[in-house]
Scaffold this active site. Structure first.
Site, PDB file in Angstrom:
ATOM      1  N   LYS A  22       5.050   4.216   8.395  1.00  0.00           N
ATOM      2  CA  LYS A  22       6.357   3.536   8.443  1.00  0.00           C
ATOM      3  C   LYS A  22       6.759   3.024   7.055  1.00  0.00           C
ATOM      4  CE  LYS A  22       6.839  -1.082   9.565  1.00  0.00           C
ATOM      5  NZ  LYS A  22       7.739  -1.908   8.768  1.00  0.00           N
ATOM      6  N   ASN A  23       5.851   2.303   6.392  1.00  0.00           N
ATOM      7  CA  ASN A  23       6.266   1.635   5.160  1.00  0.00           C
ATOM      8  C   ASN A  23       6.438   2.601   3.982  1.00  0.00           C
ATOM      9  OD1 ASN A  23       6.556  -0.768   6.471  1.00  0.00           O
ATOM     10  ND2 ASN A  23       4.548  -1.582   5.871  1.00  0.00           N
ATOM     11  N   ARG A  93      14.105  -5.063   7.037  1.00  0.00           N
ATOM     12  CA  ARG A  93      13.662  -5.515   5.730  1.00  0.00           C
ATOM     13  C   ARG A  93      13.819  -4.460   4.634  1.00  0.00           C
ATOM     14  NH1 ARG A  93      13.051 -10.059   3.119  1.00  0.00           N
ATOM     15  NH2 ARG A  93      11.597  -9.838   1.421  1.00  0.00           N
ATOM     16  N   CYS A 117      11.098  -8.522  10.369  1.00  0.00           N
ATOM     17  CA  CYS A 117      10.227  -9.424  11.115  1.00  0.00           C
ATOM     18  C   CYS A 117      10.322 -10.843  10.554  1.00  0.00           C
ATOM     19  CB  CYS A 117       8.778  -8.962  11.030  1.00  0.00           C
ATOM     20  SG  CYS A 117       8.416  -7.591  12.121  1.00  0.00           S
ATOM     21  N   ARG A 122      11.025 -14.938   3.029  1.00  0.00           N
ATOM     22  CA  ARG A 122      10.778 -13.624   2.426  1.00  0.00           C
ATOM     23  C   ARG A 122      11.689 -13.465   1.215  1.00  0.00           C
ATOM     24  NH1 ARG A 122       9.484  -9.191   7.106  1.00  0.00           N
ATOM     25  NH2 ARG A 122       8.621  -8.137   5.297  1.00  0.00           N
ATOM     26  N   ASP A 125      13.138 -12.576  -5.193  1.00  0.00           N
ATOM     27  CA  ASP A 125      13.327 -12.889  -6.613  1.00  0.00           C
ATOM     28  C   ASP A 125      12.695 -11.841  -7.538  1.00  0.00           C
ATOM     29  OD1 ASP A 125      11.024 -14.280  -5.282  1.00  0.00           O
ATOM     30  OD2 ASP A 125      10.423 -14.600  -7.354  1.00  0.00           O
ATOM     31  N   ASP A 306      -0.958  -6.739   7.568  1.00  0.00           N
ATOM     32  CA  ASP A 306      -0.366  -6.033   8.717  1.00  0.00           C
ATOM     33  C   ASP A 306      -1.412  -5.674   9.776  1.00  0.00           C
ATOM     34  OD1 ASP A 306       2.015  -6.296   7.426  1.00  0.00           O
ATOM     35  OD2 ASP A 306       2.110  -4.236   6.692  1.00  0.00           O
ATOM     36  N   ILE A 328      -0.581 -13.862   2.681  1.00  0.00           N
ATOM     37  CA  ILE A 328       0.672 -13.191   2.278  1.00  0.00           C
ATOM     38  C   ILE A 328       1.890 -13.847   2.948  1.00  0.00           C
ATOM     39  CG2 ILE A 328       1.862 -10.963   2.059  1.00  0.00           C
ATOM     40  CD1 ILE A 328      -0.901 -10.804   0.756  1.00  0.00           C
ATOM     41  N   ARG A 398       9.835  -0.530  16.507  1.00  0.00           N
ATOM     42  CA  ARG A 398      10.272  -0.391  15.107  1.00  0.00           C
ATOM     43  C   ARG A 398       9.230   0.342  14.278  1.00  0.00           C
ATOM     44  NH1 ARG A 398      10.261  -5.439  12.617  1.00  0.00           N
ATOM     45  NH2 ARG A 398      10.234  -4.025  10.858  1.00  0.00           N
TER      46      ARG A 398
HETATM   47  N1  EPU Z   1       7.390 -12.215  -2.556  1.00  0.00           N
HETATM   48  C1  EPU Z   1       8.055 -13.083  -3.388  1.00  0.00           C
HETATM   49  N2  EPU Z   1       9.137 -12.619  -4.062  1.00  0.00           N
HETATM   50  C2  EPU Z   1       9.568 -11.332  -3.970  1.00  0.00           C
HETATM   51  C3  EPU Z   1       8.877 -10.453  -3.107  1.00  0.00           C
HETATM   52  C4  EPU Z   1       7.793 -10.920  -2.406  1.00  0.00           C
HETATM   53  O1  EPU Z   1       7.691 -14.254  -3.486  1.00  0.00           O
HETATM   54  O2  EPU Z   1      10.557 -10.978  -4.623  1.00  0.00           O
HETATM   55  C5  EPU Z   1       6.200 -12.685  -1.817  1.00  0.00           C
HETATM   56  C6  EPU Z   1       6.384 -12.617  -0.310  1.00  0.00           C
HETATM   57  O3  EPU Z   1       7.010 -13.799   0.185  1.00  0.00           O
HETATM   58  C7  EPU Z   1       4.962 -12.442   0.171  1.00  0.00           C
HETATM   59  C8  EPU Z   1       4.314 -11.621  -0.938  1.00  0.00           C
HETATM   60  O4  EPU Z   1       5.153 -11.785  -2.091  1.00  0.00           O
HETATM   61  O5  EPU Z   1       4.334 -13.686   0.233  1.00  0.00           O
HETATM   62  C9  EPU Z   1       4.153 -10.155  -0.665  1.00  0.00           C
HETATM   63  O6  EPU Z   1       5.392  -9.600  -0.209  1.00  0.00           O
HETATM   64  P1  EPU Z   1       5.768  -8.054  -0.424  1.00  0.00           P
HETATM   65  O7  EPU Z   1       6.960  -8.001  -1.292  1.00  0.00           O
HETATM   66  O8  EPU Z   1       4.551  -7.311  -0.829  1.00  0.00           O
HETATM   67  O9  EPU Z   1       6.185  -7.648   1.040  1.00  0.00           O
HETATM   68  P2  EPU Z   1       7.363  -6.700   1.477  1.00  0.00           P
HETATM   69  O10 EPU Z   1       7.551  -5.612   0.487  1.00  0.00           O
HETATM   70  O11 EPU Z   1       8.558  -7.497   1.868  1.00  0.00           O
HETATM   71  C10 EPU Z   1       5.852  -4.989   2.717  1.00  0.00           C
HETATM   72  C11 EPU Z   1       5.771  -4.432   4.112  1.00  0.00           C
HETATM   73  C12 EPU Z   1       5.251  -5.503   5.060  1.00  0.00           C
HETATM   74  C13 EPU Z   1       3.878  -5.978   4.563  1.00  0.00           C
HETATM   75  C14 EPU Z   1       3.974  -6.458   3.105  1.00  0.00           C
HETATM   76  C15 EPU Z   1       2.630  -6.831   2.515  1.00  0.00           C
HETATM   77  C16 EPU Z   1       7.576  -2.846   4.103  1.00  0.00           C
HETATM   78  C17 EPU Z   1       8.918  -2.465   4.592  1.00  0.00           C
HETATM   79  N3  EPU Z   1       7.100  -4.018   4.516  1.00  0.00           N
HETATM   80  O12 EPU Z   1       6.753  -6.081   2.795  1.00  0.00           O
HETATM   81  O13 EPU Z   1       5.088  -4.849   6.305  1.00  0.00           O
HETATM   82  O14 EPU Z   1       3.419  -7.035   5.368  1.00  0.00           O
HETATM   83  O15 EPU Z   1       4.543  -5.412   2.296  1.00  0.00           O
HETATM   84  O16 EPU Z   1       1.767  -5.744   2.563  1.00  0.00           O
HETATM   85  O17 EPU Z   1       6.932  -2.099   3.376  1.00  0.00           O
HETATM   86  C18 EPU Z   1       4.887  -4.664   8.614  1.00  0.00           C
HETATM   87  O18 EPU Z   1       4.818  -3.437   8.438  1.00  0.00           O
HETATM   88  O19 EPU Z   1       4.631  -5.230   9.712  1.00  0.00           O
HETATM   89  C19 EPU Z   1       5.278  -5.502   7.480  1.00  0.00           C
HETATM   90  C20 EPU Z   1       5.703  -6.751   7.611  1.00  0.00           C
END
Ligand code: EPU
Length: 423
Positions: A22-23, A93, A117, A122, A125, A306, A328, A398
């Site tokens: 998915k991701n 997201r 989710c 989230r 920045d 995850d 996380i 999803r």
């Molecule tokens: N964060 C920041 N600022 C940013 C981006 C992230 O502070 O600009 C923080 C987040 O709040 C979090 C950490 O950095 O504490 C990591 O967030 P990340 O950006 O890695 O997460 P994401 O890209 O929003 C993806 C997956 C998530 C998975 C996370 C961590 C997708 C679409 N989503 O989210 O997947 O939990 O990486 O591996 O790729 C899921 O599949 O159930 C899911 C939530």
């Protein structure tokens, strides 16, 4: 609204084939906007987040032909719009990837603030920091993000936080930029490597994906004209590995990459399970009650957030008291309140949970609060005594393809029931 009705307990036995990730898929689909041509994507998971990504691309002018339910041909020659429909992007997201790909292709992107989710705050920045470093002007107002640039120019980006989304967005924006971009402190998840491999297959020059320094030499164009198969889903494979352990079952998990699952394998061995690795499959079996463990979620190659709820279902029935530290997401323990309705003894506070193992869970009506919580509760329903009714399963749809069919093939007694709307 659909619900799943599960009768347990069942020891899961047999074989399951893992779908595309998915991701990776939700990043590769927006990445096609950088191509001025036609490409084919295979091994796409048949899940609602992929269908939503495709609808958004069509709204932007892409032409999509479904070859099978897991394969599309996508023609992005006539992208005519830089404004992603707000009502669609606000639902999930991964819509943030449209920022990097639209600004890379058109020099302008307008995207609704991403939904998805509810796992706590989230922020984005780091995404904005990366786009600004490449020369974009970014505004966030009235629920949407607008990014504009006359020309993106390669630069050095140091991520303050290891972020999957910000790393991929920086890659997307840098692929067609002038010159070289370096991303330091990059995320290393398998789906980052997969997005880079996809873009390289289409003509990009990205090196170092899978390490914490990624270098992107900007190219003039991406050609398309070829096909790409999405990597197998690490998290889906891990979900079935943990379901085998929780149910004291024996499952051969096919079409996975064992190396991506090393830290789950290590944890399963630690709590008394058996794991046999083959080239592209893993057999997991368990013949006793799992023992207690300490789990801490971390960016790859650490234990993935995850899979945290799913291992929560395993440790809920472990011998002794376990602890889970979630590093996380701030609200990823909502599932523990549902597990407690089934007889678990879990105390969650802030980013930690203490799980006092019980011998058996009992079926109950429970609610999926997010995608992975839904998977954890499904596992709990399979191992619990009696009937579990699992609501809010649109979260599960999803991200998991044919989940109840896959579990049914392993012996689980699961029915999807459509309940009439109350209104
Ligand atoms: N964060 C920041 N600022 C940013 C981006 C992230 O502070 O600009 C923080 C987040 O709040 C979090 C950490 O950095 O504490 C990591 O967030 P990340 O950006 O890695 O997460 P994401 O890209 O929003 C993806 C997956 C998530 C998975 C996370 C961590 C997708 C679409 N989503 O989210 O997947 O939990 O990486 O591996 O790729 C899921 O599949 O159930 C899911 C939530």
């Amino acid at each position: 609204m659909d619900k799943l009705v599960i009768h347990g307990p069942t020891k899961l036995k047999g074989e399951v084939t893992i779908s595309g990730a998915k991701n990776a898929a939700v990043a590769i689909l927006p990445a096609t906007l950088l191509i001025n041509g036609i490409c084919r994507i295979e091994n796409l998971p048949n899940i609602s987040d992929v269908k939503m990504s495709c609808k958004i691309l069509e709204a932007l002018g892409a032409k999509i032909t479904w070859i099978t339910e897991n394969e599309i041909e996508i023609d992005t020659r006539d992208i005519c719009c830089t404004q992603a429909p707000l009502e669609m992007t606000s639902k999930f997201r991964a819509s943030y990837y449209l920022l990097g790909s639209l600004i890379g292709r058109c020099g302008i992107a307008e995207v609704g603030l991403p939904g998805g989710c509810n796992l706590g705050a989230r922020p984005i920045d780091q995404h904005i920091k990366a786009l600004e470093a490449l020369g974009a002007k970014v505004d966030v107002a009235q629920g949407k993000i607008t990014a504009k640039a006359k020309k993106l120019v390669g630069t050095s980006i140091y991520m303050d936080i290891v972020s999957v989304g910000a790393t991929i967005n920086a890659i997307l924006a840098a692929v067609l930029a002038d010159g070289t971009t370096t991303i330091d402190n990059a995320a290393k998840e398998p789906h980052i490597v997969d997005v880079a491999n996809f873009l390289n297959t289409m003509g990009a020059d990205i090196r170092g994906a899978g390490t914490d320094v990624i270098k992107i030499n900007g190219v003039k164009e991406l050609r398309g004209g070829t096909s790409y198969s999405v990597v197998p889903d690490q998290i889906e494979a891990g979900t079935f590995m943990l379901a085998a352990v929780a149910s004291k079952g024996n499952i051969l998990i096919k079409n996975c990459i064992p190396e991506h699952l090393d830290c789950i394998t290590a944890k399963i061995l630690e709590i008394g399970g058996n794991v046999e690795n083959y080239d592209d499959s893993i057999r997991v079996s368990m013949n006793k009650r799992p023992s207690k463990a300490i789990v801490k979620t971390l960016p790859y190659p650490g234990f993935p957030t995850d899979l945290q709820p799913q291992i929560g279902s395993v440790l809920a029935i472990a011998e002794g008291t376990s602890t889970i530290h979630e590093s996380i997401w701030e609200s990823r323990f909502q599932y523990t309140f549902e597990l407690n309705k089934m007889g678990a003894k879990i105390t969650a506070q802030g980013k930690s949970a203490v799980l006092e193992g019980v011998k058996l869970l009992t079926g109950a009506p429970v609610y999926a609060t997010d995608l992975r919580a839904g998977a954890a509760l499904l596992i709990a329903g399979i191992i619990a005594n009696g009937e579990t009714q699992l609501y809010n399963i649109e979260h599960i749809d999803r991200g998991y393809e044919n989940i109840e069919e896959k579990f049914r093939n392993l012996g689980a007694n699961i029915q999807r029931v459509t309940e009439p709307d109350e209104n």
